[in-house]
Design an enzyme around this catalytic site. Structure first.
Site, PDB file in Angstrom:
ATOM      1  N   HIS A   1      23.440 -20.646  19.732  1.00 53.29           N
ATOM      2  CA  HIS A   1      23.453 -19.357  20.239  1.00 53.29           C
ATOM      3  C   HIS A   1      22.038 -18.512  20.435  1.00 53.29           C
ATOM      4  O   HIS A   1      21.821 -18.207  21.494  1.00 53.29           O
ATOM      5  CB  HIS A   1      24.335 -18.450  19.385  1.00 53.29           C
ATOM      6  CG  HIS A   1      25.777 -18.730  19.166  1.00 53.29           C
ATOM      7  ND1 HIS A   1      26.159 -18.851  17.880  1.00 53.29           N
ATOM      8  CD2 HIS A   1      26.544 -19.000  19.814  1.00 53.29           C
ATOM      9  CE1 HIS A   1      27.480 -18.786  18.051  1.00 53.29           C
ATOM     10  NE2 HIS A   1      27.885 -19.189  19.149  1.00 53.29           N
TER      11      HIS A   1
ATOM     12  N   LYS B   1      42.454 -12.974  12.696  1.00 55.35           N
ATOM     13  CA  LYS B   1      42.460 -13.122  11.213  1.00 55.35           C
ATOM     14  C   LYS B   1      41.643 -14.264  10.617  1.00 55.35           C
ATOM     15  O   LYS B   1      41.304 -14.144   9.523  1.00 55.35           O
ATOM     16  CB  LYS B   1      44.261 -13.768  10.934  1.00 55.35           C
ATOM     17  CG  LYS B   1      45.129 -12.865  11.102  1.00 55.35           C
ATOM     18  CD  LYS B   1      46.729 -13.351  10.660  1.00 55.35           C
ATOM     19  CE  LYS B   1      47.519 -12.405  11.123  1.00 55.35           C
ATOM     20  NZ  LYS B   1      48.878 -12.950  11.126  1.00 55.35           N
TER      21      LYS B   1
ATOM     22  N   ARG C   1      28.035 -26.365  26.939  1.00 51.16           N
ATOM     23  CA  ARG C   1      27.643 -27.599  25.909  1.00 51.16           C
ATOM     24  C   ARG C   1      28.049 -28.969  26.706  1.00 51.16           C
ATOM     25  O   ARG C   1      27.261 -29.786  26.685  1.00 51.16           O
ATOM     26  CB  ARG C   1      28.184 -27.417  24.647  1.00 51.16           C
ATOM     27  CG  ARG C   1      27.829 -26.595  23.783  1.00 51.16           C
ATOM     28  CD  ARG C   1      28.532 -26.389  22.571  1.00 51.16           C
ATOM     29  NE  ARG C   1      29.919 -25.629  22.999  1.00 51.16           N
ATOM     30  CZ  ARG C   1      30.822 -25.043  22.157  1.00 51.16           C
ATOM     31  NH1 ARG C   1      30.326 -24.990  20.938  1.00 51.16           N
ATOM     32  NH2 ARG C   1      31.813 -24.686  22.752  1.00 51.16           N
TER      33      ARG C   1
ATOM     34  N   SER D   1      30.250 -22.736  16.085  1.00 50.27           N
ATOM     35  CA  SER D   1      30.369 -22.292  14.547  1.00 50.27           C
ATOM     36  C   SER D   1      31.297 -22.565  13.977  1.00 50.27           C
ATOM     37  O   SER D   1      31.322 -22.837  12.593  1.00 50.27           O
ATOM     38  CB  SER D   1      30.739 -20.445  14.815  1.00 50.27           C
ATOM     39  OG  SER D   1      29.566 -20.137  15.480  1.00 50.27           O
TER      40      SER D   1
END
Ligand code: PNS
Length: 172
Positions: A17, A41, A90, A127
């Site tokens: 990032h 969530k 990517r 991530s």
């Protein structure tokens, strides 16, 4: 003044990032890192924590600031005179969804999407994978800033302790 947004969930921010943010900051006069805080969530870090980690990581980039955003990205861009959304690509697998989002966003507001090819050393980085590898004890020190690494260790330790507590409670 040409202003761009680098949007994402950043749960947590990775070196991939930051590479895109750094490169965007050399292309535009000002870059706003837009941290999505829509309800989900599955986040490991709260919005405040994600914002804090990125803010620390972009400290040395004078034309970059970090803001939370809720709702539509195009509304955020319109309100701030942001003319472009910068996204890292990517691999080809990113392209389909990113193109769809770029076209949808373009249909909602006068905002262009600029795709920046991810630096090869980060082409596998996400991530979600960082969290998974770290959760199983893998070394991710080369993939995230040092402060993110420390917080990742703390949070995963907390989660492990919570799960141990739940197992004990279930056993009664
Ligand atoms: O890091 P992510 O999870 O890939 O980021 C996705 C994000 C936050 C950039 C995207 O989900 C988004 O723009 N969400 C805001 C809601 C919105 O505008 N949706 C319409 C997209 S076409």
């Amino acid at each position: 003044m040409r202003r761009a947004a680098c949007p994402g969930s950043f749960d947590p921010v990775t070196n991939g990032h930051l590479d895109i943010v750094r490169r965007a900051s050399s292309l535009f006069d000002e870059v706003v890192v837009a941290v999505g805080v829509n309800q989900s969530k599955n986040r490991l870090f709260t919005a405040e924590e994600r914002i804090e980690m990125i803010t620390e990581a972009v400290e040395e980039l004078p034309n970059v600031r970090v803001e939370a955003f809720e709702g539509l990205l195009t509304d955020f861009c319109r309100d701030r005179d942001i003319v472009a959304i910068v996204k890292g690509l990517r691999a080809v697998s990113d392209f389909d969804y990113e193109l769809q989002m770029a076209q949808m966003n373009r249909s909602l507001a006068a905002v262009e999407t600029v795709f920046v090819p991810t630096s090869p050393e980060y082409s596998f980085l996400a991530s979600s994978l960082v969290k998974e590898v770290a959760a199983f004890g893998g070394d991710v020190a080369h993939l995230v800033p040092p402060k993110v690494l420390a917080r990742l260790g703390e949070r995963l330790g907390e989660r492990r302790a919570e799960r141990r507590g739940e197992r004990r409670a279930n056993r009664g």
